[in-house]
Design an enzyme around this catalytic site. Structure first.
Site, mmCIF file in Angstrom:
data_model
loop_
_atom_site.group_PDB
_atom_site.id
_atom_site.type_symbol
_atom_site.label_atom_id
_atom_site.label_comp_id
_atom_site.label_asym_id
_atom_site.label_seq_id
_atom_site.Cartn_x
_atom_site.Cartn_y
_atom_site.Cartn_z
ATOM 1 N N ASN A 12 31.157 36.191 33.194
ATOM 2 C CA ASN A 12 31.836 37.279 33.895
ATOM 3 C C ASN A 12 32.910 37.842 32.976
ATOM 4 O O ASN A 12 33.942 37.210 32.765
ATOM 5 C CB ASN A 12 32.449 36.737 35.195
ATOM 6 C CG ASN A 12 33.274 37.779 35.916
ATOM 7 O OD1 ASN A 12 33.251 38.960 35.562
ATOM 8 N ND2 ASN A 12 34.001 37.343 36.942
ATOM 9 N N LYS A 14 34.784 40.354 33.475
ATOM 10 C CA LYS A 14 35.917 40.971 34.187
ATOM 11 C C LYS A 14 36.207 42.343 33.551
ATOM 12 O O LYS A 14 35.276 43.048 33.189
ATOM 13 C CB LYS A 14 37.115 40.028 34.200
ATOM 14 C CG LYS A 14 36.686 38.636 34.713
ATOM 15 C CD LYS A 14 37.804 37.702 35.010
ATOM 16 C CE LYS A 14 37.226 36.394 35.549
ATOM 17 N NZ LYS A 14 38.252 35.440 35.984
ATOM 18 N N HIS A 98 33.746 37.770 44.521
ATOM 19 C CA HIS A 98 34.631 37.074 43.573
ATOM 20 C C HIS A 98 36.059 37.068 44.130
ATOM 21 O O HIS A 98 36.491 38.043 44.750
ATOM 22 C CB HIS A 98 34.587 37.771 42.209
ATOM 23 C CG HIS A 98 35.246 36.951 41.140
ATOM 24 N ND1 HIS A 98 36.617 36.881 41.000
ATOM 25 C CD2 HIS A 98 34.730 36.150 40.179
ATOM 26 C CE1 HIS A 98 36.908 36.071 39.991
ATOM 27 N NE2 HIS A 98 35.779 35.614 39.485
ATOM 28 N N GLU A 100 38.802 37.576 42.794
ATOM 29 C CA GLU A 100 39.633 38.694 42.339
ATOM 30 C C GLU A 100 39.304 39.967 43.115
ATOM 31 O O GLU A 100 40.177 40.820 43.316
ATOM 32 C CB GLU A 100 39.460 38.875 40.822
ATOM 33 C CG GLU A 100 40.147 37.735 40.069
ATOM 34 C CD GLU A 100 39.611 37.464 38.679
ATOM 35 O OE1 GLU A 100 38.840 38.272 38.134
ATOM 36 O OE2 GLU A 100 39.967 36.395 38.121
ATOM 37 N N GLU A 169 34.063 28.644 42.906
ATOM 38 C CA GLU A 169 35.121 28.894 41.930
ATOM 39 C C GLU A 169 36.479 28.693 42.590
ATOM 40 O O GLU A 169 36.999 29.618 43.235
ATOM 41 C CB GLU A 169 35.045 30.345 41.423
ATOM 42 C CG GLU A 169 33.770 30.683 40.689
ATOM 43 C CD GLU A 169 33.996 31.865 39.760
ATOM 44 O OE1 GLU A 169 33.782 31.692 38.557
ATOM 45 O OE2 GLU A 169 34.396 32.944 40.217
ATOM 46 N N GLY A 175 41.083 31.080 35.166
ATOM 47 C CA GLY A 175 41.992 31.642 34.173
ATOM 48 C C GLY A 175 43.247 30.822 33.944
ATOM 49 O O GLY A 175 44.203 31.306 33.346
ATOM 50 N N SER A 212 37.712 27.993 34.453
ATOM 51 C CA SER A 212 38.117 27.400 33.176
ATOM 52 C C SER A 212 37.022 26.536 32.532
ATOM 53 O O SER A 212 37.317 25.525 31.888
ATOM 54 C CB SER A 212 39.422 26.610 33.333
ATOM 55 O OG SER A 212 40.483 27.478 33.690
HETATM 56 P P1 13P Z 1 37.728 31.586 33.760
HETATM 57 O O1 13P Z 1 36.521 30.917 33.162
HETATM 58 O O2 13P Z 1 38.434 32.512 32.817
HETATM 59 O O3 13P Z 1 38.621 30.603 34.432
HETATM 60 O O4 13P Z 1 37.169 32.567 34.930
HETATM 61 C C1 13P Z 1 36.299 32.062 35.868
HETATM 62 C C2 13P Z 1 35.786 33.177 36.683
HETATM 63 O O5 13P Z 1 36.503 33.795 37.457
HETATM 64 C C3 13P Z 1 34.374 33.556 36.512
HETATM 65 O O6 13P Z 1 33.960 34.413 37.522
#
Ligand code: 13P
Length: 250
Positions: A12, A14, A98, A100, A169, A175, A212
């Site tokens: 992803n 983002k 997601h 976010e 997740e 992150g 992560s």
């Molecule tokens: P990270 O791997 O940067 O923690 O992000 C995970 C994520 O949100 C994947 O959709």
């Protein structure tokens, strides 16, 4: 992971990478992953880079997924993108729900409608779920994930199994560099599978862990019985580190 559930590693991106950067990344990734990987591999670029990624990956086994869809096929929805529009530029799947996106306002009801709309359009839908740190500290993870999955799958049926993947997740691991322990990932992914069993043949459902994931922790996380792959954020932005995670899944 079960032999019947082919591992999936999805990156992803983002809000990262221009079309030019996507093209460069995809060309490098395809060379690293090879033509017949034993796992499914996908990248999820931002909307503006989807066509470039699909073009660069044409003829490879690496798929391109979007990061979200609108539930309608078309209409007065300024700023949104529909599943049929994505299919037309070579996209094969999409994330939905997601954390976010939920933080930006996507509701449980929209998530459920988008899961349905994506499957109906012919996309592979990667439904995302996961709890906050407060929820985990309160001991409410299982209840939270159960409610999210039940809500999102309200209109999903047995025949949809081939177009559904669920990614667990935990928000506190996204992150942050703080990964769930393999046992925490296993427990939550087992919960996801058990709840999904109310709707589909969950023994055949792929459940991913995200939060992560990096080349150093991927193999142990993905070796858990109910973890069938990874949804990777930060470590998916570099072709070498993403290819190492694909390797770890193989
Ligand atoms: P990270 O791997 O940067 O923690 O992000 C995970 C994520 O949100 C994947 O959709």
């Amino acid at each position: 992971m079960s032999a019947g559930r082919r591992p999936l590693v999805a990156g992803n991106w983002k809000m990262h990478k221009t079309p030019g950067e996507a093209r460069e990344f995809c060309t490098a990734l395809a060379a690293l992953v090879g033509s017949e990987p034993s796992v499914d591999v996908a990248v999820c670029p931002p909307y503006t880079a989807l066509a470039a990624a699909a073009d660069a990956l044409a003829g490879t086994s690496i798929a391109v997924y979007a990061q979200n869809i609108h539930e309608a096929a078309s209409g007065a929805h300024t700023g949104d993108i529909s599943a049929p529009m994505l299919l037309d530029v070579g996209v094969q799947g999409t994330l939905v729900g997601h954390s976010e996106r939920r933080a930006a306002g996507d509701t449980d009801d929209q998530v459920a409608l988008r899961v349905r709309a994506g499957i109906d359009a012919g996309l592979l839908v990667v439904l995302c779920c996961g709890e906050s740190l407060d929820t985990r500290r309160a001991g409410d993870t299982e209840r939270w994930v159960t409610r999210q999955v039940q809500s999102a799958l309200a209109d999903v049926h047995a025949a949809d199994i081939d177009r559904l993947v669920i990614a667990y997740e935990p928000i506190w691991a996204i992150g942050t560099g703080e990964t769930a322990t393999p046992a925490q990932a296993q427990d939550a992914c087992a919960t996801v599978r058990a709840v999904a069993a109310e709707r589909v043949d969950a023994a055949a459902l792929r459940v991913l862990y995200g939060g992560s994931v990096n080349p150093g922790n991927a193999a142990e996380l993905m070796s858990q019985a109910d973890v069938d792959g990874a949804l990777v954020g930060g470590a998916s932005l570099d072709p070498e580190s993403f290819a190492q995670i694909v390797e770890a899944a193989a």
